[in-house]
Design a protein around this motif. Structure first.
Motif, PDB file in Angstrom:
ATOM      1  N   LEU A  20       0.623  -0.950  -0.009  1.00  0.00           N
ATOM      2  CA  LEU A  20      -0.255  -0.229  -0.130  1.00  0.00           C
ATOM      3  C   LEU A  20       0.858   1.089   0.776  1.00  0.00           C
ATOM      4  O   LEU A  20       1.948   1.186   0.730  1.00  0.00           O
ATOM      5  N   VAL A  21       0.711   2.219  -0.346  1.00  0.00           N
ATOM      6  CA  VAL A  21       1.085   3.675  -0.077  1.00  0.00           C
ATOM      7  C   VAL A  21       0.598   3.959   0.272  1.00  0.00           C
ATOM      8  O   VAL A  21      -0.313   4.224   1.338  1.00  0.00           O
ATOM      9  N   SER A  22       1.355   4.649   1.142  1.00  0.00           N
ATOM     10  CA  SER A  22       1.287   5.316   2.405  1.00  0.00           C
ATOM     11  C   SER A  22       0.697   6.837   2.261  1.00  0.00           C
ATOM     12  O   SER A  22       0.125   7.085   3.777  1.00  0.00           O
ATOM     13  N   GLU A  23      -0.072   7.048   1.846  1.00  0.00           N
ATOM     14  CA  GLU A  23      -0.543   8.669   1.024  1.00  0.00           C
ATOM     15  C   GLU A  23      -1.499   8.158   0.035  1.00  0.00           C
ATOM     16  O   GLU A  23      -1.125   7.538  -1.295  1.00  0.00           O
ATOM     17  N   PHE A  24      -2.884   7.940   0.399  1.00  0.00           N
ATOM     18  CA  PHE A  24      -3.168   8.340  -0.350  1.00  0.00           C
ATOM     19  C   PHE A  24      -3.717   8.852  -1.884  1.00  0.00           C
ATOM     20  O   PHE A  24      -3.365   8.518  -2.584  1.00  0.00           O
ATOM     21  N   VAL A  25      -3.817  10.149  -1.614  1.00  0.00           N
ATOM     22  CA  VAL A  25      -3.303  11.196  -2.539  1.00  0.00           C
ATOM     23  C   VAL A  25      -2.444  10.621  -3.533  1.00  0.00           C
ATOM     24  O   VAL A  25      -2.452  11.163  -4.912  1.00  0.00           O
ATOM     25  N   GLN A  26      -1.087   9.396  -3.173  1.00  0.00           N
ATOM     26  CA  GLN A  26      -0.473   9.076  -4.105  1.00  0.00           C
ATOM     27  C   GLN A  26      -1.133   8.522  -5.222  1.00  0.00           C
ATOM     28  O   GLN A  26      -0.779   7.953  -5.997  1.00  0.00           O
ATOM     29  N   LEU A  27      -2.550   7.540  -5.161  1.00  0.00           N
ATOM     30  CA  LEU A  27      -3.221   7.015  -6.169  1.00  0.00           C
ATOM     31  C   LEU A  27      -3.781   8.024  -7.059  1.00  0.00           C
ATOM     32  O   LEU A  27      -4.460   7.053  -7.921  1.00  0.00           O
ATOM     33  N   VAL A  28      -4.164   9.325  -6.813  1.00  0.00           N
ATOM     34  CA  VAL A  28      -4.329   9.932  -7.537  1.00  0.00           C
ATOM     35  C   VAL A  28      -3.899  10.803  -7.899  1.00  0.00           C
ATOM     36  O   VAL A  28      -4.289  11.135  -9.363  1.00  0.00           O
ATOM     37  N   GLN A  29      -2.447  10.872  -7.781  1.00  0.00           N
ATOM     38  CA  GLN A  29      -1.642  11.805  -8.549  1.00  0.00           C
ATOM     39  C   GLN A  29       0.122  11.015  -9.281  1.00  0.00           C
ATOM     40  O   GLN A  29       0.459  11.868  -9.537  1.00  0.00           O
ATOM     41  N   GLN A  30      -0.077   9.571  -9.165  1.00  0.00           N
ATOM     42  CA  GLN A  30       0.621   9.000  -9.612  1.00  0.00           C
ATOM     43  C   GLN A  30       0.305   7.918 -10.496  1.00  0.00           C
ATOM     44  O   GLN A  30      -0.781   6.818 -10.046  1.00  0.00           O
ATOM     45  N   ASP A  31       1.157   7.435 -11.262  1.00  0.00           N
ATOM     46  CA  ASP A  31       1.106   6.218 -12.362  1.00  0.00           C
ATOM     47  C   ASP A  31       2.263   5.312 -12.042  1.00  0.00           C
ATOM     48  O   ASP A  31       2.817   5.714 -11.098  1.00  0.00           O
ATOM     49  N   PHE A  32       1.544   3.998 -11.977  1.00  0.00           N
ATOM     50  CA  PHE A  32       2.670   2.522 -12.177  1.00  0.00           C
ATOM     51  C   PHE A  32       2.999   2.566  -9.938  1.00  0.00           C
ATOM     52  O   PHE A  32       4.588   2.693  -9.265  1.00  0.00           O
ATOM     53  N   THR A  33       1.891   2.743  -9.264  1.00  0.00           N
ATOM     54  CA  THR A  33       2.753   2.935  -7.753  1.00  0.00           C
ATOM     55  C   THR A  33       2.795   1.739  -7.258  1.00  0.00           C
ATOM     56  O   THR A  33       2.886   0.224  -8.165  1.00  0.00           O
ATOM     57  N   THR A  34       3.477   1.064  -5.791  1.00  0.00           N
ATOM     58  CA  THR A  34       3.560  -0.077  -5.634  1.00  0.00           C
ATOM     59  C   THR A  34       2.409  -0.685  -5.323  1.00  0.00           C
ATOM     60  O   THR A  34       2.723  -1.815  -5.041  1.00  0.00           O
ATOM     61  N   GLU A  35       1.323   0.137  -4.981  1.00  0.00           N
ATOM     62  CA  GLU A  35      -0.044  -1.104  -4.823  1.00  0.00           C
ATOM     63  C   GLU A  35      -0.800  -1.174  -5.767  1.00  0.00           C
ATOM     64  O   GLU A  35      -1.670  -1.966  -6.007  1.00  0.00           O
ATOM     65  N   ALA A  36      -0.328  -1.079  -7.529  1.00  0.00           N
ATOM     66  CA  ALA A  36      -0.885  -1.119  -8.598  1.00  0.00           C
ATOM     67  C   ALA A  36      -0.366  -2.709  -9.014  1.00  0.00           C
ATOM     68  O   ALA A  36       0.762  -3.243  -8.670  1.00  0.00           O
ATOM     69  N   ILE A  37      -1.788  -3.695  -9.232  1.00  0.00           N
ATOM     70  CA  ILE A  37      -1.254  -5.250 -10.207  1.00  0.00           C
ATOM     71  C   ILE A  37      -1.164  -5.173 -11.489  1.00  0.00           C
ATOM     72  O   ILE A  37      -0.721  -5.409 -11.742  1.00  0.00           O
ATOM     73  N   LEU A  38      -2.255  -4.358 -11.881  1.00  0.00           N
ATOM     74  CA  LEU A  38      -2.203  -4.918 -13.291  1.00  0.00           C
ATOM     75  C   LEU A  38      -3.031  -3.031 -14.090  1.00  0.00           C
ATOM     76  O   LEU A  38      -3.934  -2.649 -13.409  1.00  0.00           O
ATOM     77  N   GLU A  39      -1.685  -2.292 -14.328  1.00  0.00           N
ATOM     78  CA  GLU A  39      -1.908  -1.125 -15.030  1.00  0.00           C
ATOM     79  C   GLU A  39      -2.296  -0.747 -16.009  1.00  0.00           C
ATOM     80  O   GLU A  39      -1.652  -1.473 -16.537  1.00  0.00           O
ATOM     81  N   LEU A  40      -3.124   0.048 -17.252  1.00  0.00           N
ATOM     82  CA  LEU A  40      -3.380  -0.061 -18.375  1.00  0.00           C
ATOM     83  C   LEU A  40      -2.378   1.410 -18.251  1.00  0.00           C
ATOM     84  O   LEU A  40      -2.515   2.815 -18.032  1.00  0.00           O
ATOM     85  N   GLY A  41      -1.007   1.290 -19.107  1.00  0.00           N
ATOM     86  CA  GLY A  41       0.215   2.452 -19.227  1.00  0.00           C
ATOM     87  C   GLY A  41      -0.411   3.183 -20.565  1.00  0.00           C
ATOM     88  O   GLY A  41      -0.109   2.548 -21.822  1.00  0.00           O
ATOM     89  N   TYR A  42      -0.123   4.606 -20.393  1.00  0.00           N
ATOM     90  CA  TYR A  42      -0.277   5.231 -22.012  1.00  0.00           C
ATOM     91  C   TYR A  42       0.473   6.446 -21.495  1.00  0.00           C
ATOM     92  O   TYR A  42       1.402   6.052 -21.051  1.00  0.00           O
ATOM     93  N   THR A  43       0.592   6.707 -22.855  1.00  0.00           N
ATOM     94  CA  THR A  43       2.178   7.446 -23.202  1.00  0.00           C
ATOM     95  C   THR A  43       0.994   9.378 -23.459  1.00  0.00           C
ATOM     96  O   THR A  43       0.211   8.805 -23.526  1.00  0.00           O
ATOM     97  N   ALA A  44       2.400  10.334 -23.640  1.00  0.00           N
ATOM     98  CA  ALA A  44       1.367  11.379 -23.936  1.00  0.00           C
ATOM     99  C   ALA A  44       0.707  11.583 -26.168  1.00  0.00           C
ATOM    100  O   ALA A  44       0.372  12.033 -26.454  1.00  0.00           O
ATOM    101  N   ASN A  45       1.287   9.973 -26.811  1.00  0.00           N
ATOM    102  CA  ASN A  45       0.556   9.815 -27.739  1.00  0.00           C
ATOM    103  C   ASN A  45      -0.505   9.181 -27.773  1.00  0.00           C
ATOM    104  O   ASN A  45      -1.367   9.504 -28.665  1.00  0.00           O
ATOM    105  N   ASP A  46      -0.703   8.285 -26.794  1.00  0.00           N
ATOM    106  CA  ASP A  46      -2.333   7.291 -27.067  1.00  0.00           C
ATOM    107  C   ASP A  46      -2.671   7.507 -25.289  1.00  0.00           C
ATOM    108  O   ASP A  46      -4.088   6.761 -25.533  1.00  0.00           O
ATOM    109  N   ASP A  47      -2.888   8.268 -24.865  1.00  0.00           N
ATOM    110  CA  ASP A  47      -3.512   9.147 -23.100  1.00  0.00           C
ATOM    111  C   ASP A  47      -4.931   9.251 -23.630  1.00  0.00           C
ATOM    112  O   ASP A  47      -4.817  10.535 -24.477  1.00  0.00           O
TER     113      ASP A  47
END
Length: 454
Positions: free
Chosen positions: A237-264
């Motif tokens: 679990l991330v230490s602060e909930f706001v990290q889930l709102v503001q960051q990609d690929f946190t330590t909490e993520a299990i499967l995440e759809l990653g995007y670049t600026a080109n296909d965001d």
């Protein structure tokens, strides 16, 4: 294990830009047919294409789970979102068609791999098993989303055009069994630690199985697979909930759809960030704001932002803060499919239904892990019903705008009660999305097979 590698810029292999029938894909548009799987060197690009197709399901799934329910109020001009926001849904809705199409894009891509891969020589056995498992897992995931959104749906297991151009709906029960088979077959052959959580892993399948069995009300298995994820120690679990709102690929993520600026999807015309922020096509509903602001901690309120300059008329001034809303920053534009916080909630609910309310190994223990992270007081409950009520409330606080709400209301048999109070336009028919009108018109097998009430 690196969980912070940004997804590479993908070759788009599965673009069906027009509204062609996904069950009868045209080779000129479905470019996978041009990139034939003829030898071992083709495997990598084809798997890349499978993930490209999966990424197309992300935004439509979030829209289904939150826009259909009581999470948003419509204030824009796009017809498809006005229908979802005002609960006047039609089979011609473009958002409904988009999800169907992207799910079947991914299913078709997985079937392509499963059909061609056995004939390819020169592939190491371990890679062959992993690629097969990836295709089965992602196919099962798409059917899971599909069957819980549309109900009975065509079970497409081949790329044969003659078969797929005229295929009827398969019962929900058979689809559910098919999903379970795909998940269980995939489980042993996916890695514990993939290159990034943007790729399928054993933990992702375990999380998917935990959610699957929760929906099936098989509490013991839901608890079992959730425990497998939690005790693996591959996720924290991330230490602060706001990290889930503001960051990609946190330590909490299990499967995440990653995007670049080109296909965001957040920056596209109808992507999540544009809908929530740019156009503000939808805004957080007052009902959900009431829930978030009644949470026993303010941390989960960071899911939304308030801008007093927007407060006018029926506009409450709130903005969904996820999906690229950090100023001058695109580090939160990904879409998380599974994360550890949800897994704790799955296990808490499964334990509560089994009467494990208090003490070690209980629902209370799991719930308070998340309460501690949110800097909220511990939850206590004396009865099973009290604990289940706390858990369902916690799911709102913890998972808001991650696409769970409509599905949660349906699986707990509360959808009509909650939604009738939310909107006078709500009808029981809306427990399922309609089969897209375009599909009914183009696939003879779907003639006269529309969901009741549409």
């Amino acid at each position: 294990m690196s969980k912070f590698i940004k997804y590479p810029l993908f070759i788009v292999l599965f673009i069906i830009a027009s509204c062609n029938d996904i069950l009868d894909p045209q080779p000129i548009n479905l470019q996978i047919t041009e990139l034939a799987l003829n030898d071992a060197n083709d495997v990598g690009p084809v798997v890349t294409g499978l993930y490209a197709a999966l990424r197309g399901t992300g935004a439509p799934t979030m829209i289904a789970g939150d826009f259909t329910a009581d999470m948003v109020t419509h204030r824009g001009t796009f017809t498809q979102y006005r229908e979802l926001g005002t609960k006047q849904i039609t089979p011609a809705n473009a958002a409904i068609t988009a999800l169907w199409s992207n799910l079947y894009n991914t299913i078709y891509s997985a079937n392509f791999i499963l059909e061609r891969l056995p004939d390819i020589t020169g592939i190491p056995a371990a890679q062959r098993r992993e690629v097969t498992a990836t295709a089965r897992f992602l196919r099962g995931y798409c059917y899971f989303i599909g069957v819980n959104t549309y109900g009975d749906m065509p079970l497409v297991t081949t790329t044969d055009r003659n078969t797929n151009r005229n295929i009827d709906r398969t019962s929900r029960e058979e689809i559910i069994s098919f999903i379970e088979q795909d998940y269980l077959a995939a489980l042993p052959d996916l890695p514990e630690e993939p290159a990034s959580v943007a790729f399928a892993s054993r933990g992702a399948v375990q999380a998917a199985l935990a959610r699957f069995y929760l929906y099936q009300r098989d509490w013991a298995k839901a608890e079992q697979y959730a425990t497998d994820v939690i005790t693996s120690e591959n996720y924290t679990l991330v230490s602060e909930f706001v990290q889930l709102v503001q960051q990609d690929f946190t330590t909490e993520a299990i499967l995440e759809l990653g995007y670049t600026a080109n296909d965001d999807p957040g920056t596209s015309a109808t992507g999540l960030n544009n809908l929530f922020v740019g156009r503000r096509e939808v805004i957080p509903s007052n009902e959900i704001l009431d829930s978030l602001y009644s949470a026993p901690s303010g941390d989960r309120r960071r899911t939304v932002n308030f801008d007093p300059a927007l407060l006018r008329g029926t506009d409450n001034g709130f903005i969904v803060a996820k999906y690229g809303n950090v100023p001058n920053d695109l580090e939160n534009n990904n879409i998380v499919l599974f994360r550890l916080g949800e897994v704790y909630l799955i296990r808490a609910e499964a334990r509560a239904w089994q009467g494990k309310i208090n003490g070690a190994g209980s629902a209370e223990e799991d719930l308070n892990v998340l309460r501690a992270r949110a800097k909220a007081p511990n939850a206590t409950a004396g009865t099973q019903n009290q604990m289940l009520s706390l858990i369902l409330r916690e799911r709102i606080y913890e998972l808001a705008y991650e696409g769970h709400r409509w599905y949660d209301l349906k699986r707990t048999n509360r959808v009509n009660q909650v939604m009738a109070a939310f909107s006078r336009n709500w009808r029981p028919a809306y427990e399922l999305w309609p089969v897209p009108q375009r599909e009914i018109q183009s696939n003879p097998g779907l003639a006269n097979a529309q969901n009741p009430g549409y």
